[in-house]
Design a protein around this motif. Sequence first.
Motif, PDB file in Angstrom:
ATOM      1  N   PRO A 118      -0.242   3.742  -6.384  1.00 24.40           N
ATOM      2  CA  PRO A 118      -0.349   2.404  -5.795  1.00 24.40           C
ATOM      3  C   PRO A 118      -0.060   1.369  -6.875  1.00 24.40           C
ATOM      4  CG  PRO A 118      -2.268   3.746  -5.241  1.00 24.40           C
ATOM      5  CD  PRO A 118      -1.502   4.502  -6.284  1.00 24.40           C
ATOM      6  N   ASN A 173      -4.577   5.319  -1.055  1.00 27.53           N
ATOM      7  CA  ASN A 173      -3.807   5.658   0.138  1.00 27.53           C
ATOM      8  C   ASN A 173      -2.507   6.380  -0.186  1.00 27.53           C
ATOM      9  OD1 ASN A 173      -5.495   4.381   2.192  1.00 27.53           O
ATOM     10  ND2 ASN A 173      -4.913   2.461   1.236  1.00 27.53           N
ATOM     11  N   VAL A 186       0.832  -1.198   0.000  1.00 26.73           N
ATOM     12  CA  VAL A 186       0.000   0.000   0.000  1.00 26.73           C
ATOM     13  C   VAL A 186       0.870   1.252   0.000  1.00 26.73           C
ATOM     14  CG1 VAL A 186      -1.709   1.325   1.303  1.00 26.73           C
ATOM     15  CG2 VAL A 186      -1.912  -1.163   1.148  1.00 26.73           C
ATOM     16  N   GLY A 210      -1.329  -4.713   2.541  1.00 22.79           N
ATOM     17  CA  GLY A 210      -2.757  -4.691   2.274  1.00 22.79           C
ATOM     18  C   GLY A 210      -3.614  -5.278   3.371  1.00 22.79           C
TER      19      GLY A 210
END
Length: 258
Positions: free
Chosen positions: A178, A237, A84, A104
């Motif tokens: 990502p 994220n 992530v 994750g």
Amino acid sequence: MFYRGKYADGGDGREMAPKRQRTVDPGCSFYGSPSSSFMYNPAPYGYVSQPPLPPPFPVVRLRGLPFDCTEADVAEFFHGLDIVDVLFVHKGGKFSGEAFCVLGYPLQVDYALQRNRQNIGRRYVEVFRSKRQDYYKAIANEVSDERGGSPRASRAKSYDEGKDSAEHTGVLRLRGLPFSATKDDIMDFFKDFVMSEDSIHIIMNLEGRPSGEAYVEFENADESKAAMAKDRMTLGNRYIELFPSSHSEMEDAISRGR
């Protein structure tokens, strides 16, 4: 770097699970027989069960990284796991050889720990459990460095000024994506601009996996310049860095990943 997760504060994967509610047979002699004046009520009126705790925040800390280490190197080191975020730690404006890696799922922390003392290049890397607050403290320190007067902050400021003065050709390079990002995700990121899937090019590394970079072709130079307002906004994220680019640079990057 600015990232967010939906996990319990302070979780490090070692907390005890909430105790299961004990149930006792009402006929147990300790609480009296069924005819006894005292009866154990396993579910008294007004009792509300406690919801389960959210899972621990899935982050590990790495130490002993090569000083030329990249996010792609860390992703390769944890091949098979969902990455992530990778946050490299700097001290005094220099890379410290440490990083935080957000995964994750909490279960993947145990798999990541199995890579402890395996190599990246010629360096063996130590992998430790970490906590959410340590990860966010490291982010705060990085932000503080960028706002302060460190050499690293000065370089960052100079680089930002270079972005502002760069000539726009209608192409932007995206960095920090990502590894799971799709063309649809990028289209949603630029939802205020007209583009098609064919105008988005996700760059692969030599192993054929996403490198965390992409190039986007806009309708014209004015559109790409306006899209720079999205610089350092988040996708999932991750916060995304945008750079003015060119068609030749884009073609070179695409060909290297083939």
